[in-house]
Design an enzyme around this catalytic site. Structure first.
Site, PDB file in Angstrom:
ATOM      1  CG  LEU A 147     -36.236 -15.166 -39.161  1.00  0.00           C
ATOM      2  CD1 LEU A 147     -35.987 -16.658 -39.013  1.00  0.00           C
ATOM      3  CD2 LEU A 147     -35.214 -14.587 -40.123  1.00  0.00           C
ATOM      4  CE  LYS A 201     -37.781 -13.983 -31.047  1.00  0.00           C
ATOM      5  NZ  LYS A 201     -38.329 -14.426 -32.298  1.00  0.00           N
ATOM      6  CG  PHE A 246     -48.147 -21.376 -33.132  1.00  0.00           C
ATOM      7  CD1 PHE A 246     -47.940 -20.641 -34.276  1.00  0.00           C
ATOM      8  CD2 PHE A 246     -47.082 -22.055 -32.577  1.00  0.00           C
ATOM      9  CE1 PHE A 246     -46.700 -20.573 -34.868  1.00  0.00           C
ATOM     10  CE2 PHE A 246     -45.824 -21.991 -33.161  1.00  0.00           C
ATOM     11  CZ  PHE A 246     -45.642 -21.257 -34.304  1.00  0.00           C
ATOM     12  CB  CYS A 257     -36.618 -19.797 -30.939  1.00  0.00           C
ATOM     13  SG  CYS A 257     -35.438 -19.150 -32.133  1.00  0.00           S
ATOM     14  CE  LYS A 317     -39.852 -24.087 -38.144  1.00  0.00           C
ATOM     15  NZ  LYS A 317     -40.543 -22.820 -37.982  1.00  0.00           N
TER      16      LYS A 317
HETATM   17  P1  NAD Z   1     -27.123 -19.882 -35.190  1.00  0.00           P
HETATM   18  O1  NAD Z   1     -26.501 -20.672 -34.108  1.00  0.00           O
HETATM   19  O2  NAD Z   1     -27.722 -20.581 -36.365  1.00  0.00           O
HETATM   20  O3  NAD Z   1     -26.052 -18.837 -35.763  1.00  0.00           O
HETATM   21  C1  NAD Z   1     -25.198 -18.062 -34.975  1.00  0.00           C
HETATM   22  C2  NAD Z   1     -23.926 -17.800 -35.785  1.00  0.00           C
HETATM   23  O4  NAD Z   1     -23.124 -16.877 -35.077  1.00  0.00           O
HETATM   24  C3  NAD Z   1     -23.079 -19.052 -36.021  1.00  0.00           C
HETATM   25  O5  NAD Z   1     -22.822 -19.194 -37.403  1.00  0.00           O
HETATM   26  C4  NAD Z   1     -21.798 -18.775 -35.237  1.00  0.00           C
HETATM   27  O6  NAD Z   1     -20.655 -19.344 -35.841  1.00  0.00           O
HETATM   28  C5  NAD Z   1     -21.769 -17.248 -35.249  1.00  0.00           C
HETATM   29  N1  NAD Z   1     -20.962 -16.645 -34.169  1.00  0.00           N
HETATM   30  C6  NAD Z   1     -20.954 -16.940 -32.852  1.00  0.00           C
HETATM   31  N2  NAD Z   1     -20.067 -16.164 -32.205  1.00  0.00           N
HETATM   32  C7  NAD Z   1     -19.524 -15.334 -33.111  1.00  0.00           C
HETATM   33  C8  NAD Z   1     -18.550 -14.317 -33.060  1.00  0.00           C
HETATM   34  N3  NAD Z   1     -17.967 -13.978 -31.898  1.00  0.00           N
HETATM   35  N4  NAD Z   1     -18.215 -13.687 -34.196  1.00  0.00           N
HETATM   36  C9  NAD Z   1     -18.787 -14.020 -35.365  1.00  0.00           C
HETATM   37  N5  NAD Z   1     -19.708 -14.992 -35.495  1.00  0.00           N
HETATM   38  C10 NAD Z   1     -20.088 -15.644 -34.374  1.00  0.00           C
HETATM   39  O7  NAD Z   1     -28.218 -18.964 -34.487  1.00  0.00           O
HETATM   40  P2  NAD Z   1     -29.582 -18.401 -35.101  1.00  0.00           P
HETATM   41  O8  NAD Z   1     -30.612 -19.472 -35.082  1.00  0.00           O
HETATM   42  O9  NAD Z   1     -29.310 -17.658 -36.357  1.00  0.00           O
HETATM   43  O10 NAD Z   1     -29.996 -17.376 -33.954  1.00  0.00           O
HETATM   44  C11 NAD Z   1     -29.275 -16.167 -33.740  1.00  0.00           C
HETATM   45  C12 NAD Z   1     -30.082 -15.314 -32.766  1.00  0.00           C
HETATM   46  O11 NAD Z   1     -31.351 -14.979 -33.345  1.00  0.00           O
HETATM   47  C13 NAD Z   1     -30.398 -16.009 -31.441  1.00  0.00           C
HETATM   48  O12 NAD Z   1     -30.395 -15.065 -30.418  1.00  0.00           O
HETATM   49  C14 NAD Z   1     -31.801 -16.533 -31.654  1.00  0.00           C
HETATM   50  O13 NAD Z   1     -32.499 -16.694 -30.462  1.00  0.00           O
HETATM   51  C15 NAD Z   1     -32.398 -15.430 -32.504  1.00  0.00           C
HETATM   52  N6  NAD Z   1     -33.511 -15.850 -33.357  1.00  0.00           N
HETATM   53  C16 NAD Z   1     -33.479 -17.049 -34.004  1.00  0.00           C
HETATM   54  C17 NAD Z   1     -34.533 -17.415 -34.837  1.00  0.00           C
HETATM   55  C18 NAD Z   1     -34.514 -18.750 -35.554  1.00  0.00           C
HETATM   56  O14 NAD Z   1     -35.563 -19.132 -36.064  1.00  0.00           O
HETATM   57  N7  NAD Z   1     -33.416 -19.459 -35.611  1.00  0.00           N
HETATM   58  C19 NAD Z   1     -35.606 -16.532 -35.022  1.00  0.00           C
HETATM   59  C20 NAD Z   1     -35.594 -15.302 -34.378  1.00  0.00           C
HETATM   60  C21 NAD Z   1     -34.539 -14.966 -33.547  1.00  0.00           C
END
Ligand code: NAD
Length: 428
Positions: A147, A201, A246, A257, A317
């Protein structure tokens, strides 16, 4: 779903929307308290309504207590952050901590799904951690998320594809069942081994980052030869082999990311003694591109000492409040260290920006407020509301009518007519 960030909260809400009972777990009590009151800690279009509806219908709940959530669940998604470690690799600490906690709470067969972006081999590490803690049966699945912030719900509900790395039939069947409502429009569910799913990914993001850096270099050459990158991009993109996405020039990629995923990709290739050369170039172009506007400004003004610069857009963005690795940060830092003062506005990222810059810059109440008495305006994020401003009003508010547009929102001829000195990217 463990982790209620941009990915976990969206995934949890969307799984609830398709009829599942979902418990979202986060170890940040402030976040959970907010969510329980129906407030969303992040800005993502449509998410608040989706969460509210599913909370009201009691399909979506929030907790800090992971153990109970695990006991009540058949499938557990790990969606915590995988930030960049010191050597550039993805830091798996949070993923493995959560895996350990899940294992300790297990009360029967569970499917543990890694949704965080992780390097190849992580599913094996997760498996090992769990095996050490429990005798209950389990399967580990890799299910990378594609996403994009700003359109996250649309992307999750109607994905281009769903990638699932699962090696045992019981887990495969559960995952197919879970994703079936999202793939009715014909999007494929791609079932594969865990290593392939994990590797799907990082290169996907690295390829997108490559396109951005490539197009920024094309834009830089356009400036040197008097061509217009807008026409060049259309000509390149209309070739089906290239495609249109892109290929927009700008101020370089940012966000949570691309920067870390490009680093992680390079790192895990290097760990296997493979030098991923293209990505070195992608990164150095990106770094340079982030200095584009302050470079133009220094050239225009000579010195920025004592100048006031209005900044439109802080988020990395539009349609998100996320400022991780946003081009606005190095730009503002460069302006401040050159002795300029900054008055900035962003429709959604002001709260986060206040945490980053504190009292070092002025936070404006809207776009016009940001240009009051300014020597120049810098456009950094292409929010829709910046696209059709009242130029007469802007000119009358500014000390001098100079615009540095990092997103090419306007036509140079129109800006000349409106009485501005106008700089953009990839156009002479
Ligand atoms: P984020 O930082 O917004 O959220 C992570 C959440 O995990 C936080 O709310 C944090 O408090 C919680 N957390 C951390 N340790 C924890 C624990 N031990 N127990 C419970 N909760 C815990 O991160 P995100 O942007 O949602 O990204 C998460 C993953 O998904 C990453 O690996 C990222 O690379 C991947 N990802 C992100 C996107 C994006 O657009 N943001 C898209 C695809 C994949």
């Amino acid at each position: 779903v463990v982790g209620t960030g941009y990915v976990g909260l969206v995934a949890g809400a969307c799984f609830a929307e398709s009829g599942n009972d979902v418990v979202c777990v986060d170890n940040n009590p402030t976040k959970v308290r907010l969510l329980r009151r129906g407030k969303i800690p992040i800005y993502e279009p449509g998410l608040e309504e989706l969460v509210r509806r599913n909370r009201t219908e009691q399909r979506l709940t929030f907790t800090t207590t992971l153990a109970k959530a695990v006991r009540d669940s058949a499938v557990i998604f790990i969606a915590v952050g995988t930030p960049q470690g010191e050597d550039g690799s993805a830091d798996l600490k949070h993923v493995l901590d959560v895996a350990r906690e899940i294992a300790r709470a297990m009360n029967g067969y569970k499917v543990i799904v890694d949704k965080s972006t992780v390097p190849v081999g992580t599913s094996e590490k997760v498996r090992e951690v769990i095996r050490r803690e429990t005798t209950h049966p389990f399967s580990v699945v890799s299910n990378p998320e594609f996403l994009k912030q700003g359109a996250a719900i649309e992307d999750f509900m109607k994905p281009d594809r769903v990638v699932i790395g699962a090696e045992d039939p019981r887990a495969q069947a559960l995952m197919l069942e879970l994703y079936e409502p999202f793939t009715r429009t014909g999007a494929p569910i791609m079932m594969m081994d865990c290593a392939s799913a994990e590797l799907a990914k990082h290169p996907a993001n690295a390829m997108l980052a490559t396109r951005i850096s490539f197009m920024n270099e094309v834009a830089n050459v356009c400036e040197l030869v008097g061509a217009d990158v807008h026409h060049v991009r259309k000509a390149i993109g209309s070739d089906k082999r290239n495609g249109n996405s892109f290929l927009f020039r700008g101020l370089g990629y940012g966000g949570s990311c691309f920067p870390k995923d490009v680093q992680a990709m390079k790192r895990f290739a290097a760990d296997r003694e493979y030098e991923f050369k293209i990505l070195d170039a992608v990164e150095s172009v990106n770094k340079l591109q982030k200095t584009k506007l302050d470079g133009q400004m220094k050239k225009h003004f000579g010195s920025l000492k004592g100048k006031t610069i209005g900044v439109w857009g802080l988020a990395f963005k539009p349609r998100t409040d996320d400022m991780r690795e946003a081009p606005s940060i190095p730009l503002i830092e460069a302006l401040l260290s050159a002795g300029a003062s900054v008055q900035a506005f962003d429709p959604e990222a002001m709260r986060i920006a206040k945490g980053i810059f504190g009292s070092r810059i002025t936070f404006a109440t809207n776009g016009y407020d940001a240009v009051k008495g300014a020597d120049a305006l810098a456009i950094v994020t292409e929010w829709n509301e910046f696209r059709r401003p009242d130029f007469g009003r802007i000119r009358s508010l500014m000390r001098s009518p100079v615009i540095f547009d990092g997103r090419n929102l306007f036509a140079p001829a129109q800006m000349k007519q409106n009485g501005f000195t106008y700089y953009s990217i990839g156009r002479s």
